[in-house]
Design a protein around this motif. Structure first.
Motif, PDB file in Angstrom:
ATOM      1  N   PRO A  37     108.373 -13.182   6.003  1.00 22.28           N
ATOM      2  CA  PRO A  37     107.045 -14.275   6.513  1.00 22.28           C
ATOM      3  C   PRO A  37     105.984 -13.877   5.245  1.00 22.28           C
ATOM      4  O   PRO A  37     105.306 -14.337   4.989  1.00 22.28           O
ATOM      5  CB  PRO A  37     106.446 -13.236   7.226  1.00 22.28           C
ATOM      6  N   VAL A  38     106.341 -13.727   3.761  1.00 19.57           N
ATOM      7  CA  VAL A  38     105.244 -13.736   3.141  1.00 19.57           C
ATOM      8  C   VAL A  38     104.706 -14.324   1.690  1.00 19.57           C
ATOM      9  O   VAL A  38     104.526 -15.244   1.533  1.00 19.57           O
ATOM     10  CB  VAL A  38     105.277 -12.727   2.671  1.00 19.57           C
ATOM     11  N   TYR A  40     105.348 -18.114   0.605  1.00 20.65           N
ATOM     12  CA  TYR A  40     104.921 -19.460   0.868  1.00 20.65           C
ATOM     13  C   TYR A  40     106.240 -20.538   1.003  1.00 20.65           C
ATOM     14  O   TYR A  40     107.681 -20.078  -0.552  1.00 20.65           O
ATOM     15  CB  TYR A  40     103.683 -20.288  -0.102  1.00 20.65           C
ATOM     16  N   GLN A  90     114.316 -12.347  -8.258  1.00 14.26           N
ATOM     17  CA  GLN A  90     113.449 -11.366  -7.696  1.00 14.26           C
ATOM     18  C   GLN A  90     112.491 -11.152  -9.088  1.00 14.26           C
ATOM     19  O   GLN A  90     111.425 -10.715  -8.730  1.00 14.26           O
ATOM     20  CB  GLN A  90     114.435 -10.275  -7.504  1.00 14.26           C
ATOM     21  N   SER A  93     109.887 -12.592  -7.028  1.00 14.63           N
ATOM     22  CA  SER A  93     109.362 -11.586  -5.755  1.00 14.63           C
ATOM     23  C   SER A  93     110.535 -12.753  -4.954  1.00 14.63           C
ATOM     24  O   SER A  93     109.648 -12.072  -3.275  1.00 14.63           O
ATOM     25  CB  SER A  93     107.707 -11.554  -5.764  1.00 14.63           C
ATOM     26  N   GLU A  99     126.100 -11.087  -2.493  1.00 12.66           N
ATOM     27  CA  GLU A  99     127.428 -10.488  -2.070  1.00 12.66           C
ATOM     28  C   GLU A  99     128.475 -11.487  -2.112  1.00 12.66           C
ATOM     29  O   GLU A  99     129.411 -12.282  -2.945  1.00 12.66           O
ATOM     30  CB  GLU A  99     127.029 -10.943  -0.453  1.00 12.66           C
TER      31      GLU A  99
ATOM     32  N   THR B  33     104.221  -4.736  -5.688  1.00  7.22           N
ATOM     33  CA  THR B  33     105.136  -4.615  -5.650  1.00  7.22           C
ATOM     34  C   THR B  33     105.516  -3.123  -6.012  1.00  7.22           C
ATOM     35  O   THR B  33     106.283  -3.005  -6.823  1.00  7.22           O
ATOM     36  CB  THR B  33     106.164  -5.680  -5.754  1.00  7.22           C
ATOM     37  N   TYR B  38     113.414  -3.532  -5.363  1.00 10.73           N
ATOM     38  CA  TYR B  38     113.689  -4.850  -5.591  1.00 10.73           C
ATOM     39  C   TYR B  38     115.852  -4.187  -5.284  1.00 10.73           C
ATOM     40  O   TYR B  38     115.552  -3.180  -6.046  1.00 10.73           O
ATOM     41  CB  TYR B  38     113.865  -5.054  -7.129  1.00 10.73           C
ATOM     42  N   GLN B  39     116.462  -4.966  -4.404  1.00 10.58           N
ATOM     43  CA  GLN B  39     117.773  -4.288  -4.339  1.00 10.58           C
ATOM     44  C   GLN B  39     119.014  -5.707  -4.858  1.00 10.58           C
ATOM     45  O   GLN B  39     118.773  -6.650  -4.336  1.00 10.58           O
ATOM     46  CB  GLN B  39     118.330  -3.828  -3.194  1.00 10.58           C
ATOM     47  N   ARG B  42     122.560  -5.996  -1.036  1.00 13.60           N
ATOM     48  CA  ARG B  42     122.856  -5.749   0.640  1.00 13.60           C
ATOM     49  C   ARG B  42     123.765  -4.562   1.031  1.00 13.60           C
ATOM     50  O   ARG B  42     124.110  -3.894   1.758  1.00 13.60           O
ATOM     51  CB  ARG B  42     123.082  -6.438   1.573  1.00 13.60           C
ATOM     52  N   ASN B 105     101.595 -13.853  -6.797  1.00 20.33           N
ATOM     53  CA  ASN B 105     103.086 -13.314  -6.047  1.00 20.33           C
ATOM     54  C   ASN B 105     103.029 -12.228  -6.046  1.00 20.33           C
ATOM     55  O   ASN B 105     103.861 -11.378  -4.682  1.00 20.33           O
ATOM     56  CB  ASN B 105     104.342 -14.780  -6.225  1.00 20.33           C
ATOM     57  N   ASP B 106     103.057 -11.464  -7.023  1.00 19.36           N
ATOM     58  CA  ASP B 106     103.761 -10.175  -6.520  1.00 19.36           C
ATOM     59  C   ASP B 106     102.464  -9.062  -6.470  1.00 19.36           C
ATOM     60  O   ASP B 106     103.050  -8.187  -5.115  1.00 19.36           O
ATOM     61  CB  ASP B 106     104.160  -9.284  -8.516  1.00 19.36           C
ATOM     62  N   ARG B 108     100.518 -10.315  -4.018  1.00 27.79           N
ATOM     63  CA  ARG B 108     100.812 -11.121  -2.690  1.00 27.79           C
ATOM     64  C   ARG B 108     101.918 -10.335  -2.165  1.00 27.79           C
ATOM     65  O   ARG B 108     101.473  -8.819  -0.684  1.00 27.79           O
ATOM     66  CB  ARG B 108     100.703 -12.298  -1.821  1.00 27.79           C
ATOM     67  N   VAL B 109     103.159  -9.438  -2.406  1.00 30.76           N
ATOM     68  CA  VAL B 109     103.968  -9.441  -2.045  1.00 30.76           C
ATOM     69  C   VAL B 109     104.555  -8.056  -2.199  1.00 30.76           C
ATOM     70  O   VAL B 109     104.137  -6.703  -1.128  1.00 30.76           O
ATOM     71  CB  VAL B 109     105.731  -9.836  -1.975  1.00 30.76           C
ATOM     72  N   TRP B 112     101.160  -7.688   0.936  1.00 32.44           N
ATOM     73  CA  TRP B 112     101.938  -6.941   2.517  1.00 32.44           C
ATOM     74  C   TRP B 112     103.258  -6.063   2.479  1.00 32.44           C
ATOM     75  O   TRP B 112     103.311  -5.227   3.466  1.00 32.44           O
ATOM     76  CB  TRP B 112     103.116  -8.486   2.298  1.00 32.44           C
ATOM     77  N   PRO B 118     104.942  -6.832   8.272  1.00 33.04           N
ATOM     78  CA  PRO B 118     104.770  -6.591   9.051  1.00 33.04           C
ATOM     79  C   PRO B 118     105.515  -8.487   9.002  1.00 33.04           C
ATOM     80  O   PRO B 118     105.075  -9.712   8.356  1.00 33.04           O
ATOM     81  CB  PRO B 118     103.298  -7.401   9.468  1.00 33.04           C
ATOM     82  N   VAL B 119     105.798  -9.035  10.474  1.00 29.38           N
ATOM     83  CA  VAL B 119     106.641 -10.014  10.366  1.00 29.38           C
ATOM     84  C   VAL B 119     105.675 -11.170  11.005  1.00 29.38           C
ATOM     85  O   VAL B 119     106.130 -12.380  10.328  1.00 29.38           O
ATOM     86  CB  VAL B 119     107.649 -10.063  11.898  1.00 29.38           C
ATOM     87  N   LEU B 121     102.152 -12.779  10.692  1.00 33.60           N
ATOM     88  CA  LEU B 121     100.967 -12.837   8.999  1.00 33.60           C
ATOM     89  C   LEU B 121      99.867 -14.451  10.338  1.00 33.60           C
ATOM     90  O   LEU B 121     101.048 -15.094  10.784  1.00 33.60           O
ATOM     91  CB  LEU B 121     102.016 -13.236   7.806  1.00 33.60           C
ATOM     92  N   MET B 136      96.118  -9.467   0.291  1.00 35.36           N
ATOM     93  CA  MET B 136      97.448 -10.545   0.257  1.00 35.36           C
ATOM     94  C   MET B 136      96.617 -11.841   0.097  1.00 35.36           C
ATOM     95  O   MET B 136      97.199 -13.190  -0.286  1.00 35.36           O
ATOM     96  CB  MET B 136      97.596  -9.846   1.378  1.00 35.36           C
ATOM     97  N   GLY B 140      97.078 -15.199  -1.976  1.00 33.07           N
ATOM     98  CA  GLY B 140      97.361 -16.057  -1.298  1.00 33.07           C
ATOM     99  C   GLY B 140      96.402 -17.342  -1.857  1.00 33.07           C
ATOM    100  O   GLY B 140      97.376 -18.410  -1.728  1.00 33.07           O
ATOM    101  N   PHE B 141      95.495 -16.977  -1.731  1.00 31.67           N
ATOM    102  CA  PHE B 141      94.331 -18.408  -1.888  1.00 31.67           C
ATOM    103  C   PHE B 141      94.521 -19.093  -3.186  1.00 31.67           C
ATOM    104  O   PHE B 141      94.944 -20.293  -3.288  1.00 31.67           O
ATOM    105  CB  PHE B 141      92.943 -17.807  -1.676  1.00 31.67           C
TER     106      PHE B 141
END
Lengths: 102, 153
Positions: A37-38, A40, A90, A93, A99, B33, B38-39, B42, B105-106, B108-109, B112, B118-119, B121, B136, B140-141
């Motif tokens: 959700p973060v 844009y 990444q 971000s 996979e 961040t 960072y993975q 999965r 963005n780093d 901002r993330v 967050w 949180p889902v 925003l 954040m 973002g602005f």
């Protein structure tokens, strides 16, 4: 005029060469971008254009797929290339992973 | 923050003094961040997953160090901010705008994540998350304005 000798093929050698070549070029890894959700929407499109060199339309298509379906498969590549793309995404971000394509 | 001109490779924004101060202070938080965010995969599907993850960690650490240094140089450039009456002109090239987007963005993330990812925003502010939400939103602005400028015709 001398003839060019046919190369001698030893048992087993063809397969091993073939296997090596296949594993090198076989594009068996998916580069996936996941929704969050973060980030844009406009930013995600921008990053896709930068990382993959896509035009706006294609980048928008994948961005919307991420947004609406939760994820988008951006590329199917060899392990090395897929790793490269995930690193790049990444670094911006984005939530991207690779996979195995089963 | 308003785009004043965009010519060739150069963007010039008009900022208030308050916006300039917000920008400089929020950029001072980079990187935000956490590295563990960072993975590579999965389901650990790659051969030698630990080695592959280590490579990613190293690449990210290298980028952060490089960006932190570049950010200091970026902000200390004598032509970065100039006065125009009561306004501040903020000048940057398109590659610099790209770089700044990555940095913002780093931040901002990272903010967050700091408030629990949180889902919904923006989340409802509490004493515990108000700082993270503010960072954040400020990041973002600026991010939104730079993106709009880059995509404007």
């Amino acid at each position: 005029m001398a003839e060019i000798a046919e190369p001698q093929v030893l048992p087993g050698s063809v397969e091993s060469v073939k296997d090596k070549t296949d594993s090198k070029i076989d594009p068996g890894y998916l580069v996936i971008c996941w929704n969050d959700p973060v980030n844009y929407m406009e930013y995600v499109t921008h990053v896709f254009q930068r990382v993959f060199g896509w035009n706006r339309q294609k980048a928008d298509f994948h961005m919307l797929e991420v947004h609406e379906q939760g994820k988008s498969v951006l590329a199917r590549e060899s392990l090395e290339k897929a790793e490269h793309y995930v690193h790049q995404l990444q670094k911006f971000s984005l939530h991207a992973t690779l996979e195995r394509d089963e | 923050m308003k785009l004043r001109t965009r010519q060739n490779d150069e963007l010039i924004f008009e900022l208030t003094e308050r916006e300039r101060s917000c920008l400089v202070n929020v950029l001072g938080l980079y990187p935000l961040t956490p590295p563990a965010h960072y993975q590579l995969s999965r389901n650990q599907c790659v051969p030698e997953p630990e080695e592959a993850q280590k490579l990613l960690d190293e690449a990210m650490a290298e980028q952060r160090a490089g960006h932190r240094k570049a950010l200091d140089e970026f902000l200390n450039s004598s032509t970065r901010f100039s006065r125009a009456g009561r306004k501040v002109l903020f000048t940057l090239s398109e590659p610099e705008a790209d770089f700044l987007l990555q940095v913002l963005n780093d931040i901002r993330v990272g903010s967050w994540i700091s408030i629990g990812s949180p889902v919904e925003l923006p989340p409802i502010p509490t004493q515990g998350n108000i700082r993270g939400i503010s960072i954040m939103e400020i990041a973002g602005f600026f991010e939104g304005n730079i993106l709009a400028a880059l995509t404007s015709d």
